[in-house]
Design an enzyme around this catalytic site. Structure first.
Site, short mmCIF file in Angstrom:
data_model
loop_
_atom_site.label_atom_id
_atom_site.label_comp_id
_atom_site.label_asym_id
_atom_site.label_seq_id
_atom_site.Cartn_x
_atom_site.Cartn_y
_atom_site.Cartn_z
CB THR A 125 -0.92 0.02 1.24
OG1 THR A 125 -1.53 1.31 1.35
CG2 THR A 125 -0.16 -0.23 2.53
CG ASP A 126 -1.17 5.01 -0.70
OD1 ASP A 126 -1.67 4.28 0.17
OD2 ASP A 126 -1.80 5.94 -1.26
CD GLU A 127 -3.30 3.72 4.44
OE1 GLU A 127 -3.18 3.71 5.67
OE2 GLU A 127 -4.39 3.57 3.86
CE1 TYR A 150 -4.12 -2.26 5.51
CE2 TYR A 150 -3.72 0.07 5.10
CZ TYR A 150 -3.93 -1.21 4.62
OH TYR A 150 -3.95 -1.44 3.26
CE LYS A 154 -1.01 -4.32 2.75
NZ LYS A 154 -1.53 -5.58 2.12
N1 LIG Z 1 -8.72 -0.76 -0.86
C1 LIG Z 1 -7.70 0.08 -1.05
O1 LIG Z 1 -7.91 1.25 -1.33
C2 LIG Z 1 -6.28 -0.42 -0.94
C3 LIG Z 1 -5.23 0.48 -1.20
C4 LIG Z 1 -3.91 0.04 -1.10
C5 LIG Z 1 -3.66 -1.29 -0.80
N2 LIG Z 1 -4.69 -2.15 -0.54
C6 LIG Z 1 -4.38 -3.56 -0.24
O2 LIG Z 1 -5.03 -4.35 -1.22
C7 LIG Z 1 -5.44 -5.58 -0.66
C8 LIG Z 1 -6.93 -5.78 -0.88
O3 LIG Z 1 -7.64 -4.70 -0.30
P1 LIG Z 1 -9.23 -4.68 -0.29
O4 LIG Z 1 -9.65 -3.27 -0.17
O5 LIG Z 1 -9.74 -5.50 -1.41
O6 LIG Z 1 -9.52 -5.42 1.09
P2 LIG Z 1 -10.85 -6.11 1.62
O7 LIG Z 1 -10.87 -5.88 3.10
O8 LIG Z 1 -12.04 -5.70 0.80
O9 LIG Z 1 -10.61 -7.66 1.33
C9 LIG Z 1 -9.69 -8.43 2.05
C10 LIG Z 1 -10.00 -9.89 1.78
O10 LIG Z 1 -9.03 -10.69 2.46
C11 LIG Z 1 -9.67 -11.72 3.14
N3 LIG Z 1 -8.87 -12.10 4.32
C12 LIG Z 1 -8.63 -11.33 5.43
N4 LIG Z 1 -7.86 -12.01 6.29
C13 LIG Z 1 -7.58 -13.22 5.70
C14 LIG Z 1 -6.81 -14.34 6.09
N5 LIG Z 1 -6.19 -14.38 7.27
N6 LIG Z 1 -6.72 -15.38 5.24
C15 LIG Z 1 -7.38 -15.36 4.05
N7 LIG Z 1 -8.12 -14.33 3.63
C16 LIG Z 1 -8.22 -13.26 4.45
C17 LIG Z 1 -11.04 -11.16 3.53
O11 LIG Z 1 -11.99 -12.18 3.80
C18 LIG Z 1 -11.37 -10.33 2.30
O12 LIG Z 1 -12.03 -11.11 1.32
C19 LIG Z 1 -5.03 -5.53 0.81
O13 LIG Z 1 -3.80 -6.19 0.95
C20 LIG Z 1 -4.89 -4.04 1.09
O14 LIG Z 1 -3.98 -3.81 2.13
C21 LIG Z 1 -6.00 -1.74 -0.61
#
Ligand SMILES: NC(=O)c1ccc[n+]([C@@H]2O[C@H](COP(=O)([O-])OP(=O)(O)OC[C@H]3O[C@@H](n4cnc5c(N)ncnc54)[C@H](O)[C@@H]3O)[C@@H](O)[C@H]2O)c1
Length: 346
Positions: A125-127, A150, A154
């Site tokens: 993530t950018d964070e 968080y 990450k």
């Molecule tokens: N949404 C954003 O804006 C954003 C931005 C930067 C990075 N990210 C990264 O992208 C990825 C996806 O983000 P998102 O927004 O789709 O998240 P989300 O919370 O919508 O989905 C996360 C998924 O992971 C599953 N999960 C959680 N813990 C688990 C475990 N222990 N084992 C197996 N599955 C597990 C959950 O059931 C869910 O389906 C993450 O790694 C997040 O850190 C997201």
């Protein structure tokens, strides 16, 4: 590199489900989706692919070495989304984030090493950079200064990826995306929360004065970038994925209200998130040099997103009737009762 089967983790979440749909439409790979189905995982996000012979869902935890080891032996490539992903929840319960985002990532890497997979694309993530101050725009060379549990989790997950590359030669590539928006995002996140509350004529809880700045990346553009990194990313390298769509939260809220023709009087300024990062800002020249650029500017990305929530009411109504209701009350009940209306806050 020959890919036949891709293990996608966290594929039932927001970005993962969009990415699986993208992969199925653009490649003939077999896909295994390993997802624990936490509150954020939702198989409805993948209704349209669940019967496809190339798709297989396995409910399980990325921290479970036995399940992960078994699936990894069938996979040539891994795309790892699984994470606890919400900053506010990490402030309430940081331990769960360490367990999944740090330890879970380690379990995946270790299994990938044993199985000698050909590519491991990790979604960071950018964070990890922390907040940008003034005109600062982070490049991939900037140090990690995570400020929320968080972001720190990450960062811990990503650092292990680099260690596995340096120590064992694991073929890792890292993505550092900006804030995504689009279909199937769980409504705890800012844009779907504001959109759904506005549709329902409920108050929109905006932290502080709404001045925090985020770059909004449309999820389809992100999926294109990840596809490129999976196939063309340089091993051991990290890539910022930003859309140059920076806006502060109040601009986002006002744009949503305008699109839905709702009044600004729905806005409430509430007590801020502790340690709330002021701004995330990245230079994405490195991935752009590989040939990627986003197709959606801020308005197009937001319009498509708002339209999706308008036309997919049953999807979010089911979520709002469950665990989300308790979460919302914990997070916003008191804050909204003490909130300042839009006019007064100025
Ligand atoms: N949404 C954003 O804006 C954003 C931005 C930067 C990075 N990210 C990264 O992208 C990825 C996806 O983000 P998102 O927004 O789709 O998240 P989300 O919370 O919508 O989905 C996360 C998924 O992971 C599953 N999960 C959680 N813990 C688990 C475990 N222990 N084992 C197996 N599955 C597990 C959950 O059931 C869910 O389906 C993450 O790694 C997040 O850190 C997201």
């Amino acid at each position: 590199m020959t890919i036949r089967t891709v293990l996608v983790t966290g594929g039932a979440g927001f970005i993962g489900s969009n990415f699986i749909r993208h992969l199925m439409a653009n490649h003939d790979y077999n896909i295994i989706n390993l997802d624990k189905l936490t509150y954020a995982g939702n198989l409805e996000n993948l209704k349209d692919v669940e019967d496809n012979a190339r798709y297989r869902f396995v409910q399980g935890d990325i921290g479970d070495a036995e399940v992960v080891g078994e699936l990894m032996s069938d996979a040539d490539a891994v795309v790892s989304f699984a994470a606890e992903s919400h900053v506010d929840r990490s402030i309430e319960d940081p331990g769960t984030f360490i367990q999944t985002d740090v330890y879970g990532t380690f379990v995946l890497l270790e299994a990938a090493r044993q199985a000698q997979v050909e590519r491991f694309l990790h979604i960071s993530t950018d964070e990890v950079y922390g907040q940008s101050i003034g005109d600062q725009r982070f490049t991939e060379e900037d140090p990690f200064r995570p400020r929320s549990p968080y972001a720190a989790s990450k960062a811990g997950g990503e650092l292990q990826c680099h260690a596995f590359r340096a120590t064992y030669g694991l073929p890792v590539v890292i993505a550092r995306p900006a804030n995504n928006i689009g279909p199937y995002q769980y409504p705890e996140k800012a844009v779907p929360l504001f959109t759904i509350n506005a549709i329902e004529d409920e108050p929109l809880p905006v932290y502080g004065k709404g001045l925090q700045i985020r770059d909004r990346l449309y999820v389809d553009d992100h999926c294109q970038a990840l596809d490129l990194l999976l196939h063309k990313g340089e091993l051991g390298e990290a890539y910022n994925i930003g859309a140059d769509n920076e806006r502060n939260n109040i601009e986002v809220v006002e744009a949503i209200l305008e699109m839905l023709e709702k009044p600004k009087s729905l806005i409430r300024f509430i007590e801020d998130r502790p340690g709330h990062d002021e701004r995330y800002s990245m230079n994405s020249q490195k991935i752009r040099a590989l040939g990627w650029s986003p197709e959606h500017d801020f308005e197009a990305a937001l319009e498509k997103t708002v339209e999706w929530y308008k036309t997919n009411r049953p999807w979010w109504e089911r979520i709002r009737s469950g665990e989300y209701r308790d979460y919302y009350e914990r997070m916003y009940g008191r804050r909204l009762a003490e909130a300042k209306p839009y006019e007064e806050a100025g």
